[in-house]
Design a protein around this motif. Structure first.
Motif, PDB file in Angstrom:
ATOM      1  N   PHE A 249       0.836  -1.208   0.000  1.00  9.31           N
ATOM      2  CA  PHE A 249       0.000   0.000   0.000  1.00  9.31           C
ATOM      3  C   PHE A 249       0.871   1.259   0.000  1.00  9.31           C
ATOM      4  O   PHE A 249       0.606   2.207  -0.760  1.00  9.31           O
ATOM      5  N   ILE A 250       1.914   1.271   0.830  1.00  4.94           N
ATOM      6  CA  ILE A 250       2.807   2.429   0.880  1.00  4.94           C
ATOM      7  C   ILE A 250       3.485   2.627  -0.470  1.00  4.94           C
ATOM      8  O   ILE A 250       3.643   3.764  -0.947  1.00  4.94           O
ATOM      9  N   ALA A 251       3.903   1.536  -1.107  1.00  5.87           N
ATOM     10  CA  ALA A 251       4.567   1.631  -2.408  1.00  5.87           C
ATOM     11  C   ALA A 251       3.624   2.220  -3.463  1.00  5.87           C
ATOM     12  O   ALA A 251       4.051   2.981  -4.338  1.00  5.87           O
ATOM     13  N   GLN A 252       2.337   1.874  -3.392  1.00  5.75           N
ATOM     14  CA  GLN A 252       1.363   2.454  -4.316  1.00  5.75           C
ATOM     15  C   GLN A 252       1.273   3.964  -4.129  1.00  5.75           C
ATOM     16  O   GLN A 252       1.176   4.724  -5.107  1.00  5.75           O
ATOM     17  N   GLU A 253       1.296   4.416  -2.868  1.00  8.20           N
ATOM     18  CA  GLU A 253       1.244   5.855  -2.588  1.00  8.20           C
ATOM     19  C   GLU A 253       2.519   6.541  -3.088  1.00  8.20           C
ATOM     20  O   GLU A 253       2.468   7.661  -3.611  1.00  8.20           O
ATOM     21  N   MET A 254       3.645   5.889  -2.938  1.00 11.36           N
ATOM     22  CA  MET A 254       4.898   6.436  -3.466  1.00 11.36           C
ATOM     23  C   MET A 254       4.802   6.633  -4.974  1.00 11.36           C
ATOM     24  O   MET A 254       5.216   7.665  -5.511  1.00 11.36           O
ATOM     25  N   ASN A 255       4.269   5.631  -5.641  1.00  8.14           N
ATOM     26  CA  ASN A 255       4.170   5.694  -7.097  1.00  8.14           C
ATOM     27  C   ASN A 255       3.257   6.839  -7.529  1.00  8.14           C
ATOM     28  O   ASN A 255       3.519   7.503  -8.545  1.00  8.14           O
ATOM     29  N   ARG A 256       2.200   7.086  -6.771  1.00  9.52           N
ATOM     30  CA  ARG A 256       1.294   8.187  -7.091  1.00  9.52           C
ATOM     31  C   ARG A 256       2.014   9.533  -7.020  1.00  9.52           C
ATOM     32  O   ARG A 256       1.850  10.386  -7.897  1.00  9.52           O
ATOM     33  N   GLU A 257       2.829   9.724  -5.982  1.00  6.78           N
ATOM     34  CA  GLU A 257       3.563  10.984  -5.839  1.00  6.78           C
ATOM     35  C   GLU A 257       4.606  11.138  -6.949  1.00  6.78           C
ATOM     36  O   GLU A 257       4.818  12.237  -7.473  1.00  6.78           O
ATOM     37  N   ALA A 258       5.256  10.038  -7.308  1.00  2.00           N
ATOM     38  CA  ALA A 258       6.253  10.090  -8.387  1.00  2.00           C
ATOM     39  C   ALA A 258       5.592  10.428  -9.719  1.00  2.00           C
ATOM     40  O   ALA A 258       6.137  11.191 -10.528  1.00  2.00           O
ATOM     41  N   ASN A 259       4.406   9.891  -9.964  1.00  2.00           N
ATOM     42  CA  ASN A 259       3.672  10.204 -11.194  1.00  2.00           C
ATOM     43  C   ASN A 259       3.332  11.684 -11.274  1.00  2.00           C
ATOM     44  O   ASN A 259       3.466  12.311 -12.332  1.00  2.00           O
ATOM     45  N   THR A 260       2.880  12.238 -10.151  1.00  2.70           N
ATOM     46  CA  THR A 260       2.530  13.661 -10.134  1.00  2.70           C
ATOM     47  C   THR A 260       3.766  14.531 -10.340  1.00  2.70           C
ATOM     48  O   THR A 260       3.733  15.527 -11.072  1.00  2.70           O
ATOM     49  N   THR A 261       4.868  14.135  -9.711  1.00  8.50           N
ATOM     50  CA  THR A 261       6.118  14.881  -9.880  1.00  8.50           C
ATOM     51  C   THR A 261       6.538  14.880 -11.347  1.00  8.50           C
ATOM     52  O   THR A 261       6.935  15.912 -11.900  1.00  8.50           O
ATOM     53  N   LEU A 262       6.422  13.731 -11.981  1.00  7.13           N
ATOM     54  CA  LEU A 262       6.809  13.628 -13.389  1.00  7.13           C
ATOM     55  C   LEU A 262       5.891  14.463 -14.279  1.00  7.13           C
ATOM     56  O   LEU A 262       6.350  15.101 -15.238  1.00  7.13           O
ATOM     57  N   SER A 263       4.601  14.469 -13.954  1.00  6.64           N
ATOM     58  CA  SER A 263       3.660  15.246 -14.777  1.00  6.64           C
ATOM     59  C   SER A 263       3.886  16.744 -14.637  1.00  6.64           C
ATOM     60  O   SER A 263       3.540  17.518 -15.538  1.00  6.64           O
ATOM     61  N   LYS A 264       4.457  17.172 -13.515  1.00  5.07           N
ATOM     62  CA  LYS A 264       4.718  18.601 -13.292  1.00  5.07           C
ATOM     63  C   LYS A 264       6.107  19.020 -13.760  1.00  5.07           C
ATOM     64  O   LYS A 264       6.448  20.211 -13.666  1.00  5.07           O
ATOM     65  N   ALA A 265       6.897  18.066 -14.216  1.00  3.30           N
ATOM     66  CA  ALA A 265       8.292  18.368 -14.565  1.00  3.30           C
ATOM     67  C   ALA A 265       8.367  19.543 -15.542  1.00  3.30           C
ATOM     68  O   ALA A 265       7.757  19.529 -16.611  1.00  3.30           O
TER      69      ALA A 265
END
Length: 292
Positions: A249-265
Motif C-alpha cells: 500500500f505504501i509503495a502504491q502511494e509512493m508511485n502516485r507521488e512520483a507520477n505527479t512529480t513527473l507530470s509537473k516536470a
C-alpha cells in the motif's frame, strides 16, 4: 523479523511402525493457500495439520508433502467371504459337468480365487498418530520459517538501499526547483525584452508570471509526502510479522507521488529524476511481492 513468502523446510521422525517425513516449499501468493499431499490414511488429520500450519504461516502458496514409510506390522484381520466362495464352487462344478472334466475342487483352488480372503488393518488411533505427526509438522514449519526469515533479511537490506536511493532522488528534485525558477525568469525576461524592444519591463508582472509558473510546477507537496512514505516504509521494515500488504500500500502511494512529480516536470532534469524515481519504486514494489 520479516519473512519472504518463498522458502523450504523439512523434518522427519520414526517409531516402531513407520517413518514420517514432511517437506514444505512455497511461492508468492496474495493469500494463504495450503496444498497438503499425504497418505489417505492420514486424511482425518488434515484439519489439525492446517490449524497447526496457520500458526506459522500467514501468506503464500505452500505445498506440504507428507510421506509415511511403513516398516512395522500393525494389527490386522483376515476375512473370509463365504458367500463368494460358494459362488466360485457352484461355477466350477457347472464347468466340470458342462465340459465333462475329470477334476476335483480343492480348498486351495477356492482360496486362490479373487476376494475370497481379504486382509484388513484396524484404523489407526487418531490421537496416537497425531501425537507422532504434530511434532514433525511443527519442526518442518520452524525450519521453513527459518529459511524464509533468512531470505526476508536479504530482502529488507535490499529495500533499505532502494529507499536510500529514492530519498536522494527526492532531495535532488527539491534542490533543483530554484534553478528551474531562475531559468524560467531569465527566459521570460529575454522574451519580454524582445517583444518590448527594451522599452521597459514591469518587474511586478514578471514576478506574477513566475508565481503562476511555480504553482504549476511546484512539487513541494509531492516531495514532502514521498519523504513521509519513505519514513513509514522504514518503520514497517523494522517490525516483525506479516507486513507485505502494508508495504504494498505504501509503495502504491509512493508511485502516485512520483507520477505527479513527473507530470509537473518543468525541464529535462526534473523529468529524468521523476523517471528514475518511478524506476526505483517499481523495483521496490517487485521486491515487496516476495514479502509475507
Amino acid at each position: 523479523m520479516i519473512r519472504s513468502m518463498t522458502g523450504y523446510g523439512r523434518a522427519e521422525a520414526a517409531d516402531d511402525l513407520r517413518k514420517i517425513t514432511i517437506e514444505m516449499k512455497a511461492v508468492n501468493n496474495r493469500y494463504l493457500d495450503l496444498n497438503i499431499r499425504m497418505p489417505r490414511k492420514f486424511g482425518f488429520l488434515e484439519a489439525r495439520i492446517r490449524d497447526t500450519l496457520k500458526q506459522y504461516i500467514e501468506r503464500g502458496k505452500v505445498d506440504i508433502f507428507i510421506n509415511s514409510e511403513e516398516y512395522g506390522s500393525e494389527s490386522g484381520t483376515l476375512s473370509y467371504n463365504e458367500a463368494l466362495a460358494g459362488e466360485y464352487v457352484a461355477c466350477m462344478r457347472r464347468m466340470i459337468e458342462t465340459f465333462h472334466l475329470d477334476e476335483k475342487i480343492s480348498a486351495a483352488d477356492i482360496a486362490r480365487s479373487p476376494e475370497v480372503f481379504s486382509i484388513g488393518t484396524t484404523d489407526p488411533d487418531e490421537d496416537s498418530l497425531w501425537g507422532m505427526l504434530e511434532p514433525v509438522v511443527r519442526e518442518a514449519a520452524q525450519h521453513f520459517n527459518e529459511a524464509r526469515e533468512a531470505e526476508g533479511n536479504r530482502l529488507k537490506e535490499d529495500l533499505l538501499k532502494k529507499l536510500d536511493s529514492l530519498e536522494t532522488l527526492t532531495e535532488d528534485v527539491i534542490a533543483h526547483e530554484p534553478e528551474i525558477m531562475e531559468a524560467y525568469r531569465a527566459k521570460l525576461m529575454e522574451t519580454m525584452n524582445e517583444l518590448l524592444e527594451n522599452k521597459g519591463i514591469d518587474e511586478s508582472r514578471i514576478a506574477a508570471e513566475c508565481v503562476l509558473y511555480a504553482d504549476r510546477i511546484c512539487t513541494d507537496e509531492e516531495s514532502v509526502r514521498l519523504k513521509s512514505h519513505i519514513v513509514q516504509m522504514r518503520k514497517e521494515l523494522a517490525k516483525s510479522g506479516s507486513i507485505g500488504k502494508r508495504l504494498d500500500f505504501i509503495a502504491q502511494e509512493m508511485n502516485r507521488e512520483a507520477n505527479t512529480t513527473l507530470s509537473k516536470a518543468g525541464d529535462l532534469v526534473t523529468a529524468d529524476l521523476g523517471i528514475e524515481m518511478k524506476t526505483v519504486i517499481e523495483k521496490i514494489r517487485e521486491q515487496i511481492q516476495n514479502i509475507e
